[in-house]
Motif scaffolding. Structure first.
Motif, short mmCIF file in Angstrom:
data_model
loop_
_atom_site.label_atom_id
_atom_site.label_comp_id
_atom_site.label_asym_id
_atom_site.label_seq_id
_atom_site.Cartn_x
_atom_site.Cartn_y
_atom_site.Cartn_z
N GLU A 77 35.53 42.50 44.97
CA GLU A 77 34.18 42.61 44.40
C GLU A 77 33.37 43.70 45.05
OE1 GLU A 77 35.56 39.96 45.79
OE2 GLU A 77 34.15 38.73 46.94
N ALA A 80 34.45 46.88 43.45
CA ALA A 80 33.89 46.98 42.11
C ALA A 80 32.43 47.42 42.17
CB ALA A 80 34.02 45.65 41.38
N ARG A 81 31.70 46.78 43.07
CA ARG A 81 30.27 47.11 43.19
C ARG A 81 30.09 48.54 43.69
NH1 ARG A 81 28.69 41.47 46.17
NH2 ARG A 81 29.28 40.14 44.43
N VAL A 92 43.25 39.49 31.65
CA VAL A 92 43.45 38.06 31.86
C VAL A 92 42.59 37.25 30.88
CG1 VAL A 92 43.34 36.21 33.57
CG2 VAL A 92 43.86 38.55 34.29
N LEU A 166 29.82 48.80 33.40
CA LEU A 166 29.75 48.81 34.86
C LEU A 166 29.56 50.21 35.43
CD1 LEU A 166 32.37 46.05 35.77
CD2 LEU A 166 29.90 45.85 35.53
N ALA B 391 42.82 34.88 37.22
CA ALA B 391 41.49 34.87 36.61
C ALA B 391 40.43 35.17 37.66
CB ALA B 391 41.22 33.51 35.96
N PHE B 393 40.85 36.93 40.42
CA PHE B 393 40.93 38.37 40.75
C PHE B 393 40.24 39.20 39.66
CE2 PHE B 393 43.46 42.40 40.41
CZ PHE B 393 42.92 43.01 41.53
N TYR B 394 40.50 38.84 38.44
CA TYR B 394 39.90 39.57 37.32
C TYR B 394 38.37 39.56 37.43
CZ TYR B 394 39.34 41.05 32.40
OH TYR B 394 39.02 41.73 31.26
N LEU B 395 37.81 38.39 37.67
CA LEU B 395 36.34 38.29 37.78
C LEU B 395 35.85 39.12 38.96
CD1 LEU B 395 35.82 34.46 37.15
CD2 LEU B 395 35.32 36.33 35.57
N ARG B 396 36.59 39.07 40.05
CA ARG B 396 36.15 39.80 41.25
C ARG B 396 36.20 41.30 41.05
NH1 ARG B 396 39.13 37.33 46.29
NH2 ARG B 396 37.57 38.55 47.41
N THR B 397 37.18 41.76 40.28
CA THR B 397 37.22 43.22 40.04
C THR B 397 36.05 43.67 39.17
OG1 THR B 397 38.58 43.01 38.04
CG2 THR B 397 39.75 43.37 40.13
N ARG B 398 35.28 42.70 38.67
CA ARG B 398 34.08 43.05 37.90
C ARG B 398 32.83 42.85 38.73
NH1 ARG B 398 38.24 45.21 35.91
NH2 ARG B 398 38.53 45.12 33.67
N GLY B 399 33.01 42.71 40.04
CA GLY B 399 31.85 42.64 40.92
C GLY B 399 31.37 41.25 41.23
N ILE B 400 32.01 40.25 40.64
CA ILE B 400 31.59 38.86 40.86
C ILE B 400 32.24 38.35 42.15
CG2 ILE B 400 31.78 36.52 39.90
CD1 ILE B 400 31.75 37.97 37.08
N ASP B 401 31.43 37.80 43.06
CA ASP B 401 32.00 37.43 44.37
C ASP B 401 32.93 36.23 44.25
OD1 ASP B 401 30.48 34.84 45.29
OD2 ASP B 401 28.99 36.17 44.39
N ALA B 402 33.73 36.04 45.27
CA ALA B 402 34.81 35.05 45.22
C ALA B 402 34.26 33.65 44.97
CB ALA B 402 35.60 35.08 46.53
N ILE B 408 32.54 29.64 38.50
CA ILE B 408 32.63 29.92 37.06
C ILE B 408 33.91 29.30 36.49
CG2 ILE B 408 33.05 31.78 35.37
CD1 ILE B 408 31.14 33.54 36.97
N GLY B 441 25.01 30.29 38.52
CA GLY B 441 23.71 30.86 38.18
C GLY B 441 23.38 30.80 36.70
#
Ligand SMILES: Nc1ncnc2c1ncn2[C@@H]1O[C@H](COP(=O)(O)OP(=O)(O)OP(=O)(O)O)[C@@H](O)[C@H]1O
Ligand SMILES: [Mg+2]
Lengths: 257, 448
Positions: A77, A80-81, A92, A166, B391, B393-402, B408, B441
């Motif tokens: 993350e 990404a940021r 996925v 993004l 899933a 990892f996918y979310l995290r690669t979009r900036g969403i923290d672990a 989610i 959130g």
């Protein structure tokens, strides 16, 4: 030459006891587009995943610097940021998570990090609809669970939509062209091409020249057996398309002698 | 049956009290039913883990707890403002509130009910409507099958009575709130609910178990539901007891021709929770849907035992049970489907999915199919898994923290059961309970 955005030095990666990448060297300057081609199983996706921060790989040697900083010590993350984006070869499916909710959470996570105000539902919807129009995506995809039941082409477009939202500095596109029909390819490729700029760099993994007709690369690399065995300009891709990979093997073998 | 011990003193004492006061409260006609139940409870004793049906449900902690019944005179005066915090926000319709097992008219409101519909406390119904009640009470929930149904029946005193006459549709949900205060030491209550929907009647019912404190108490509810031909009931059970509570419940549904029953049971609370659900599809074309969602952590245990009996042909049943288990939590799902010899063209589907968030949590799942007919379509499936790494990892690669990714995905796991909660205010309440477990959130506070 400008300081490179991405520097990969002698990267060696193992997974499940196999040596997958064996000494990758790669430098990407701001604004450059690099294409990586290579046979199945040569390690292209592994490289992409390692850049994005996937767990389960052993980095046995080498380093990766992004904006001059050690990329490998960052969480996915954080990367990404910081502007690293990976468009997945196999996006996925996430049942139960609404696509709009997901996209908004992602955009706001990144905006927050950049010190920008988070978008509210209205502003976000306006933004996402504008980007979707560019990619000729159907609005109904917003109300579905992330990638679930999306066609191959819809998944790939959803990846590029995320990239557009993004606004990354380094976009790694892993076979974004696979599974797209000719029209979709044109739309997606133009969408990507429109994002080219002096500050943004691309690492494009592909098997086909046709994507590179739209996104003309500055450099083309051939990855085979976990190594970059040949690099060249855009004409290298054309040559590969025509002759396949075997001639390189011969060349490499000759060089080795 | 293995007899473990005699009836603990408090139940014997309570039983005697009820017998003596019956001429005052008009419940003497229940005498034989209570007595039979008491004998059955005495014969069965509290079940032990040596019984297959109770294998994972260790009653030790309950047995060690010194409980008492709240008496009519010493009821806790629950303030309206205290209760307000526990209401299902924006929910229209009738509300019956029970405090430590007793009906509390001051806190209740039976507004806007269509003519002929009865929604009242069981104590009054026992006094006023012995004939109607006598036709149903104790007919579906069988004391011989379950010691806790026997106990509830032996201790029968108050609860709810809902009666919808032929062809009447009740639009707004009927909300039964069973509040435990636990303020005067560990209490025990045995609320009994009887729901009778006559031919073609339709209603929505919410059973809601809440606690205003964090204390130990024991709730032992039983609900009996009779659906006449073509009647429809949408049932919800929300169990949000204190984390120290014991909750051992029984639900028995009897369905006639073309009736429809859909139930969604949600558990967040309780230390030891047991739900025994039995549905008897006793008329052609009847449909039964059972959904469940348990969200538990710490040392909580929720044990769901469902039993659907297809007694007649052309009936349909569907089950979707899900559990999210964190901490040292333990879940049990045992889904019995019985298809009688003559119940041809039965269609039955059972799904049990479980998400284990901690390596100390545990899920025991077991389908139990007894099929005696040959022309049936029955399927079942169970899974126990962790959060999907890909899933995440996918979310995290979009900036969403672990951590957010984990939340989610946990929410997403529960999403399909949540989607089956048709009543929006109730769904919001369940969502906010879920978010308290896994803060996401998402903004759930909205005006009515
Ligand atoms: N986690 C892993 N454990 C063991 N082997 C792995 C793992 N991940 C990848 N590999 C192996 O590493 C090699 C490279 O895989 P990778 O997916 O990077 O190839 P690719 O170049 O992207 O291929 P394609 O063109 O088919 O997408 C393959 O042989 C693959 O099986
Ligand atoms: Mg690949």
């Amino acid at each position: 030459m400008a300081t490179p955005l991405l520097q990969v030095h002698n990267l060696n990666v193992e997974a499940g006891g196999n040596r997958i990448l064996t000494g990758i060297d790669l430098e990407i300057a701001p604004g450059e587009v690099h294409a990586i081609m290579g046979p199945n199983g040569s390690g292209k996706s592994t490289l992409a995943h390692v850049l994005a921060g996937r767990e389960g790989y052993d980095i046995t040697a080498g380093e990766v610097l992004y904006e001059g900083r050690n990329l490998l010590e960052l969480e996915p993350e954080e990367r990404a940021r910081g502007g690293v984006f990976l468009a997945f070869q196999y996006p996925v499916e996430i049942p139960g998570v609404n696509n709009t909710y997901f996209l908004k959470a992602a955009v706001n996570a990144v905006r927050k990090h950049r010190g920008e105000t988070e978008l509210d539902a209205m502003d976000f919807l306006a933004l996402v609809k504008e980007k979707m129009k560019l990619l000729e995506m159907d609005d109904s995809l917003l109300n579905r669970p992330v990638n679930e039941g999306f066609s191959g082409g819809e998944k790939k477009r959803n990846e590029i939509l995320q990239m557009a939202l993004l606004d990354p500095r380094l976009a790694v596109l892993d076979e974004t062209d696979s599974g797209l029909d000719i029209d979709a390819l044109r739309i997606v490729a133009r969408g990507v091409d429109s994002m080219r700029g002096a500050e943004r760099s691309f690492l494009v993994v592909t098997h086909y020249q046709r994507l590179l007709d739209y996104i003309v690369p500055d450099h083309v690399h051939v990855l085979a057996n976990g190594r970059i065995v040949k690099s060249g300009g855009k004409e290298l891709a054309l040559e590969l398309e025509e002759k396949g990979y075997s001639w390189i093997d011969d060349e490499v073998v000759k060089e080795a002698r | 049956m293995i007899r473990v011990e005699g009836v603990p003193g408090l139940y014997a004492k309570r039983f005697a009290e009820l017998e003596t006061q019956c001429s005052d409260d008009g419940s003497c006609w229940l005498g034989p039913l209570r007595q039979q139940a008491m004998q059955s409870f005495e014969a069965q004793g509290f079940p032990t883990t040596r019984l297959e049906e109770w294998r994972y449900f260790d009653l030790g902690p309950l047995r060690k707890t010194e409980l008492h019944h709240v008496h009519d005179r010493e009821r806790v005066n629950l303030r309206r403002e205290t209760l307000a915090g526990y209401h299902v926000h924006c929910l229209p319709g009738a509300l019956l509130v029970f405090v430590d097992g007793y009906f509390e008219p001051v806190l209740s409101a039976t507004r806007s009910l269509p003519a002929g519909v009865e929604v009242r406390d069981l104590a009054t119904a026992i006094r006023m409507q012995p004939d109607l009640l006598g036709e149903h009470l104790g007919r579906y929930a069988q004391v011989e099958r379950n010691a806790f149904v026997a106990l509830n029946t032996a201790m029968l005193y108050d609860g709810a009575f809902v009666h919808v006459p032929r062809g009447v549709v009740v639009d707004s949900p009927i909300h039964l709130m069973f509040v435990s205060t636990g303020t005067r030491g560990p209490t025990v209550s045995h609320p009994r609910t009887i729901v009778v929907a006559e031919e073609g009647a339709e209603l929505t019912l919410i059973e809601d178990y809440v606690s205003t404190t964090d204390d130990v108490y024991f709730t032992n509810p039983v609900i009996e539901i009779a659906l006449a031909p073509n009647a429809r009931l949408e049932h919800y059970k929300l169990e949000r007891d204190s984390k120290k509570a014991f909750h051992v419940a029984g639900m028995a549904v009897h369905q006639e021709r073309d009736s429809r029953f859909a139930s969604t049971s949600i558990s967040f609370g309780g230390h030891l929770v047991r739900n025994d659900v039995s549905c008897m599809l006793d008329g052609e074309g009847a449909e039964c849907t059972l959904n469940g969602l348990n969200v538990i952590g710490e040392h909580q245990l929720v044990d769901d035992h469902t039993r659907i009996v297809h007694a007649k042909p052309h009936c349909t049943s569907e089950e979707l049970y899900k559990s999210i288990l964190d901490g040292f939590a333990e879940g049990v799902f045992n889904g019995a489907i019985v298809v009688a010899k003559d119940a041809q063209k039965t269609s039955s589907q059972q799904t049990n999915r479980n998400l284990v968030l901690s390596r100390h949590a545990l899920m025991n799942t077991k389908p139990q199919l007894e099929i005696y007919a040959d022309d049936v379509k029955c399927s079942h499936g169970a899974t126990v898994g962790e959060l999907d790494e890909d899933a995440s990892f996918y979310l995290r690669t979009r900036g969403i923290d672990a951590d957010t990714a984990r939340r989610i995905l946990t929410y997403a796991f529960a999403n399909d059961v949540l989607g089956r909660i048709v009543i929006e205010p109730l769904r919001k309440t369940v969502e906010s309970e879920l978010f308290a477990f896994i803060p996401v959130g998402l903004d759930t506070k909205q005006p009515c």
